[in-house]
Design an enzyme around this catalytic site. Structure first.
Site, PDB file in Angstrom:
ATOM      1  N   GLY A 107      37.842  41.914  38.633  1.00 37.60           N
ATOM      2  CA  GLY A 107      37.575  40.742  39.449  1.00 37.60           C
ATOM      3  C   GLY A 107      36.718  40.977  40.676  1.00 37.60           C
ATOM      4  O   GLY A 107      35.855  41.847  40.707  1.00 37.60           O
ATOM      5  N   SER A 108      37.021  40.201  41.691  1.00 40.02           N
ATOM      6  CA  SER A 108      36.175  40.074  42.879  1.00 40.02           C
ATOM      7  C   SER A 108      35.839  41.404  43.545  1.00 40.02           C
ATOM      8  O   SER A 108      36.700  42.268  43.719  1.00 40.02           O
ATOM      9  CB  SER A 108      36.871  39.179  43.894  1.00 40.02           C
ATOM     10  OG  SER A 108      36.175  39.196  45.115  1.00 40.02           O
ATOM     11  N   THR A 109      34.567  41.505  43.965  1.00 35.17           N
ATOM     12  CA  THR A 109      34.135  42.689  44.711  1.00 35.17           C
ATOM     13  C   THR A 109      34.591  42.631  46.167  1.00 35.17           C
ATOM     14  O   THR A 109      34.353  43.559  46.928  1.00 35.17           O
ATOM     15  CB  THR A 109      32.604  42.838  44.648  1.00 35.17           C
ATOM     16  OG1 THR A 109      32.003  41.596  45.001  1.00 35.17           O
ATOM     17  CG2 THR A 109      32.139  43.229  43.251  1.00 35.17           C
TER      18      THR A 109
END
Lengths: 140, 416
Positions: free
Chosen positions: A64-66
């Site tokens: 998922g999100s960085t």
């Protein structure tokens, strides 16, 4: 009481010991964990509702999100981060978060840590040497 | 790791503390991932844009670099923040968040960021060429840059991306190297794919299965649009940690199956089939609402392109959003400017829609959407659908479906 030793690769050095929390699903820290409390809030995740603060968190890899790197750093500053991380494969977002937060972390162990370690096991993580010692909580 | 003389001097601190600290992080990262050396980067996109998501500790981390004279030496853009500059009061964004976000953005500006707040830097002209080494964050933009553009980046969290912007270097490992850009999973697509939501479902389904691997799509329609590939990349980087996918005949490094897999031998277990059933099941899984009520429709995740604005304007033309419903479109400043010039903005706003810039609702402070009374939200984005139920403690119910279905819901207040 049996002891199992796994050997792997240091991502971030340091030695910690404590209770293991095992997830068989991947973890991305941003939004999935409430940084104020350490409670895992991602819906339909096997850790939903469980507090990860101070645990030695064992899971396959990141996802998922960085934003995850700063999200883990934020948790560390709020004292809600896991105290150690054991992955099958360290994904860069998690690795960078662990580096700047000084959270001991290892990966690429000689056996699958999500199968060998069970939630509640007492684990000694010597990330400098890449050694995970599992002291089973199993009474039997 | 081999460092040039200049890089060694950077690491020794001869170019000051921010460069030294940045080099230390890049070298450490490179050593973990087996980099033999560093490489120059020409472009950075920073995911560190949102003060609420990053936290105040992140602001102190960045502030230290600013105070010690840190400067970005390559073109650098910034992800969405937590303030909508026009509507923030109306949206219930607090004075405190406004102040903190402005101060946080200012830090990045002082480091030399090309000031913007968008998750689609390629839509504002920050576009790397094929084969270019870059350091990008923002999972959707990483997948876009690697896959659609053929540029080369790892998934960069803000700390390493900032380090790359300050040093002009990144560790030569991971997706910077040819051997890691070949496919490791084969995805046979037989599903009928029409809307961005279909591509989002495809990306979500595959991302969950392949984790951090490189999937190669075979059978994707040749008429697939860039907007649809953007939606696919956003979803695949949400469900998994996919930095790069290939689509045979479509992405530049996969003109043929042979090119996509290169010398890699594919394991029998690494073949996935995706038909209509998988797309439908994923869409149902991401749709958490059990009623047909809709009180908010969110489009523009990732930020809407000008072609998406055109599509939305055409669907809304001469019509009006239901009184019980809000429709928000998230996008970037240049897209708004062109939407205004083309007349789309007028059509969209006359329908009672808010066009929001510089921000993303999933980064906002807790409870904002529920305080505004929103309970059931429709979106055409798999990424939004995934984050919606838990992000920001709003406990929203989600409807996930095509752009047209979302617009219909905005007009009627019902999910049909």
């Amino acid at each position: 009481m049996e002891e199992i030793i796994l050997r792997g690769r240091k991502i971030v050095g340091g030695r910690v010991e404590g209770e293991a929390l095992v997830s068989h699903q991947d973890i991305g820290y941003w939004a999935a964990v409430d940084p104020a409390t350490g409670v895992f809030v991602e819906t339909n995740h096997e850790l939903e509702g469980i507090n990860v603060a101070g645990k030695i968190l064992v899971y396959p890899t990141g996802k998922g999100s960085t934003v995850g790197s700063f999200a883990l750093y934020n948790m560390a500053k709020c004292k809600t981060a896991p105290k150690g991380i054991i992955n099958i494969r360290a994904e860069p977002i998690t690795a960078v978060g662990a580096i700047i937060s000084s959270i001991p972390m290892v990966d690429q162990l000689d056996d699958d840590p999500t199968k060998v370690i069970r939630t509640g096991d007492y684990v000694e993580l010597d990330a400098d040497q890449g050694i995970v010692k599992i002291i089973s909580s199993d009474n039997g | 790791m081999h460092l040039t003389r200049e890089e060694s001097e950077m690491l020794e601190g001869k170019l000051g503390y921010p460069v030294q600290k940045s080099m230390e992080l890049l070298v450490r990262f490179g050593e973990i991932y087996g980099a033999e050396r560093l490489t120059s980067v020409s472009s950075v996109h920073l995911v560190g844009g949102s003060i609420v998501s990053d936290g105040k500790a992140a602001a102190l981390y960045v502030e230290e670099l600013v105070n010690k004279g840190g400067k970005f030496v390559v073109n650098t853009t910034l992800d969405p923040g937590d303030v909508e500059p026009v509507y923030w009061r109306e949206l219930g964004i607090s004075e405190e968040t406004f102040r903190d976000q402005m101060a946080y953005s200012k830090l990045y500006e002082r480091l030399g960021t090309i000031m913007c707040h968008t998750c689609t830097p390629y839509d504002i002209g920050h576009i790397p060429r094929m084969g270019e080494h870059i350091a990008w964050g923002e999972s959707s933009a990483v997948a876009f840059a690697n896959s659609v553009l053929g540029a080369r980046t790892n998934r960069e969290g803000a700390p390493t991306a900032i380090a790359s912007a300050i040093t002009g270097r990144t560790a030569l490992c991971g997706y910077h190297l040819d051997q890691n850009r070949y496919g490791t999973f084969k995805v046979l697509v037989s599903a009928n794919l029409e809307d961005v939501a279909d591509y989002g479902s495809l990306g979500y389904f595959v991302g969950e299965l392949v984790q951090d691997q490189v999937p190669v799509f075979i059978g994707m329609p040749p008429q697939v649009t860039v907007d649809q590939l953007k939606a696919l990349g956003a979803a695949i980087g949400t469900a998994g940690a996919v930095a790069l996918y290939q689509a045979v005949g479509i992405t530049p490094e996969a003109q043929t199956e042979e090119q996509a897999f290169g010398p890699k031998k594919l394991s029998e277990s690494n073949i996935i089939e995706v038909g209509d059933r998988e797309i439908r099941t994923t869409m149902e899984k991401l749709s958490t609402s059990s009623t047909d009520e809709v009180d908010l429709v969110i489009l523009g995740c990732p930020h809407s392109s000008i072609s998406e604005m055109k599509e939305i304007a055409e669907l809304l033309s001469g019509r009006k959003v239901a009184p019980s419903v809000e429709l928000w479109i998230f996008t970037s400043v240049p897209v708004i400017a062109y939407a205004e010039r083309a007349g789309y903005k007028d059509v969209i706003e006359k329908a009672g829609v808010k066009i929001l810039r510089d921000t993303c609702p999933w980064g906002w402070e807790n409870h904002i959407l529920s305080r505004l009374g929103h309970k059931a939200v429709a979106t055409n984005s798999a990424k939004s659908a995934f984050y919606m139920p838990f992000s920001g403690h709003n406990n929203l119910m989600c409807h996930f479906g095509s752009t047209k279905r979302c617009i219909d819901a905005a007009l009627s207040g019902k999910w049909r």
